[in-house]
Design an enzyme around this catalytic site. Structure first.
Site, PDB file in Angstrom:
ATOM      1  N   ASP A  53      -3.027  16.632 -17.525  1.00 24.72           N
ATOM      2  CA  ASP A  53      -3.284  15.225 -17.805  1.00 24.72           C
ATOM      3  C   ASP A  53      -2.691  14.942 -19.185  1.00 24.72           C
ATOM      4  OD1 ASP A  53      -4.378  12.811 -18.689  1.00 24.72           O
ATOM      5  OD2 ASP A  53      -6.206  13.072 -17.517  1.00 24.72           O
ATOM      6  N   ARG A  97       0.817  -1.225   0.000  1.00 25.43           N
ATOM      7  CA  ARG A  97       0.000   0.000   0.000  1.00 25.43           C
ATOM      8  C   ARG A  97       0.846   1.267   0.000  1.00 25.43           C
ATOM      9  NH1 ARG A  97      -1.515   2.622   4.220  1.00 25.43           N
ATOM     10  NH2 ARG A  97      -1.745   0.826   5.595  1.00 25.43           N
ATOM     11  N   TYR A 121     -11.535  15.248 -19.185  1.00 22.26           N
ATOM     12  CA  TYR A 121     -12.027  13.862 -19.190  1.00 22.26           C
ATOM     13  C   TYR A 121     -13.260  13.762 -18.282  1.00 22.26           C
ATOM     14  CZ  TYR A 121     -12.329   9.071 -17.589  1.00 22.26           C
ATOM     15  OH  TYR A 121     -12.798   7.846 -17.235  1.00 22.26           O
ATOM     16  N   LYS A 144      -3.941   3.460 -20.578  1.00 25.14           N
ATOM     17  CA  LYS A 144      -3.971   3.761 -22.016  1.00 25.14           C
ATOM     18  C   LYS A 144      -2.608   3.468 -22.651  1.00 25.14           C
ATOM     19  CE  LYS A 144      -7.869   5.591 -20.544  1.00 25.14           C
ATOM     20  NZ  LYS A 144      -8.963   4.768 -20.140  1.00 25.14           N
TER      21      LYS A 144
HETATM   22  N1  PLP Z   1      -7.552  10.847 -18.089  1.00 25.99           N
HETATM   23  C1  PLP Z   1      -7.952  10.634 -19.351  1.00 25.99           C
HETATM   24  C2  PLP Z   1      -7.590  11.632 -20.402  1.00 25.99           C
HETATM   25  C3  PLP Z   1      -8.710   9.499 -19.667  1.00 25.99           C
HETATM   26  O1  PLP Z   1      -9.098   9.302 -20.925  1.00 25.99           O
HETATM   27  C4  PLP Z   1      -9.039   8.577 -18.627  1.00 25.99           C
HETATM   28  C5  PLP Z   1      -9.841   7.378 -18.895  1.00 25.99           C
HETATM   29  O2  PLP Z   1     -10.424   7.208 -19.948  1.00 25.99           O
HETATM   30  C6  PLP Z   1      -8.618   8.853 -17.330  1.00 25.99           C
HETATM   31  C7  PLP Z   1      -7.871   9.984 -17.088  1.00 25.99           C
HETATM   32  C8  PLP Z   1      -8.973   7.937 -16.184  1.00 25.99           C
HETATM   33  O3  PLP Z   1      -8.155   6.818 -16.224  1.00 25.99           O
HETATM   34  P1  PLP Z   1      -8.508   5.406 -15.538  1.00 25.99           P
HETATM   35  O4  PLP Z   1      -9.666   4.835 -16.292  1.00 25.99           O
HETATM   36  O5  PLP Z   1      -7.232   4.641 -15.658  1.00 25.99           O
HETATM   37  O6  PLP Z   1      -8.875   5.683 -14.129  1.00 25.99           O
END
Ligand code: PLP
Length: 385
Positions: A177, A51, A105, A202
């Site tokens: 991000d 953890r 997102y 991703k």
């Molecule tokens: N940031 C972006 C740009 C995303 O497309 C996504 C998920 O689609 C996330 C964050 C969240 O990621 P996770 O699904 O791994 O929690």
């Protein structure tokens, strides 16, 4: 050659690897042990425990990820959302205010609009393409600004250099991000961002078989976020660490192929008479093409488009394609196709989607590593129907 001077392809393979290799193993073994023998640590956070994200599998990944973006430190998390929420809850506290790009997102958007009030944190959305208006949204308690490298699903690229300048002028923590670009196409710390976030689910992992996240940036900030993650518990399991570690090694070859393939598909769609509009920053007619060319090493593997026939044509196209999986998510080796209003952006109200310019008939494609020629011929036959 100094380690920092290595090219990214070399860092992907060699940085963070145990030296000497553990019992000669060429591949990082999985340390599937929740706890480790006490070795005289003086702080709770230094005990070796899954953890606390400090087992050998975590440490190897942290070193590799930091090196990829030229940052001081990195931290892996249980998901992209764990990286985002833990970061925001570390840099913001009750009474603080956040400026956020208006096209984030869906999960991040929801966290701000639905959960922030529980913590007494406020936010304002800023128009990414109108930096002059950002100042009007500043408050004395504004602490951070959060944006995305390439927006989903319209693939816009805002003035990222201005975001850094604005943050520095007003003493804000700059958060980006960087999931859509991956460190192959853009490395935020090199451009002055304080924190770069990833959904490693991703491109970084790239095989659509785990959920994981990462926070990359300055030492002090990553330490603070690590402490918060120790308490919130969003750690990455060693087996997922192993898969992420394995996936990352091929990041450069995958992403460069995806850049090239998406670019050819975008040009094909742009010239097709049934297509109304294509969103891809690599297209010369994209409003942010010049900026993307200056900032990025590649335009990415994501594109979206609208058909002249509206929703019906979009649905028919999706159903008639034979190679892509009809599924949300992105960045894997297989091509995925989706209508964002039914998946990634279904949580937003029609008004919110309208405001963002996301139409009902928009189709989004995450280009995989299949033959580009086969994908184009599949799209061609689906468009003909
Ligand atoms: N940031 C972006 C740009 C995303 O497309 C996504 C998920 O689609 C996330 C964050 C969240 O990621 P996770 O699904 O791994 O929690």
């Amino acid at each position: 050659m100094k380690k920092e001077d290595r090219h990214i392809e070399t860092k992907l393979i060699h940085t963070g690897e145990p030296s000497p290799p553990i019992l000669g193993a060429v591949s990082m073994p999985i340390f599937q042990s929740s706890t480790f023998e006490y070795a005289g640590q003086e702080s709770y956070h230094d005990l070796k425990y899954i953890r606390l994200n400090n087992t050998p599998n975590h440490i190897a990944l942290h070193e590799k990820l930091a090196a990829l973006e030229g940052a001081e430190r990195a931290l892996v998390t249980a998901s992209g959302m764990a990286a985002i929420t833990t970061t925001l809850l570390s840099v913001l506290t009750t009474g603080d205010h956040l400026l956020a790009q208006d096209c984030l997102y869906g999960g991040t958007h929801d966290f701000l609009t639905k959960d922030f009030r529980d913590y007494g944190i406020t936010y304002d959305f800023i128009k990414g393409n109108d930096p002059d208006s950002w100042k009007n949204k500043l408050r004395p308690n504004t602490r951070a600004i959060m944006v995305e490298t390439i927006t989903n699903p319209l693939l816009q690229v805002i003035d990222l250099e201005e975001v850094v300048r604005f943050a520095r002028t007003h003493n804000l923590i700059s958060i980006i991000d960087n999931t859509f670009a991956s460190p192959i196409n853009f490395r935020p710390p090199e451009w002055g961002f304080d924190i770069s976030l990833h959904s490693c689910t991703k491109y970084l992992n790239g095989h659509s078989d785990i959920v994981a996240g990462a926070v990359i940036g300055k030492k002090g900030l990553i330490e603070k976020i690590t402490r918060k993650l120790d308490h919130l518990g969003g750690c990455l399991d060693p087996h997922a660490c192993f898969l992420l570690h394995r996936g990352i090694k091929t990041l450069a070859v995958r992403v460069r192929y995806q850049n090239e393939s998406a670019s050819k598909i975008a040009h094909f769609l742009d010239a097709h008479p049934a297509v109304k509009k294509v969103n891809y920053p690599g297209l010369e007619n994209h409003p942010n093409h010049g900026r993307a060319t200056r900032l990025f090493d590649g335009y990415g593997g994501m594109l979206s488009f609208e058909l002249k026939g509206g929703i019906e044509a979009a649905e028919r196209f999706i159903q008639k394609t034979t190679l892509p999986f009809v599924a949300p998510s992105l960045g894997g080796i297989e091509t995925l196709i989706t209508r964002p209003v039914t998946t990634s952006h279904s949580g937003l109200s029609p008004e919110e989607r309208n405001r963002m310019g996301i139409s009902e008939d928009l189709v989004r494609v995450s280009v995989g590593i299949e033959s580009t020629e086969d994908l184009i011929s599949d799209f061609e036959q689906a468009l003909a129907q």
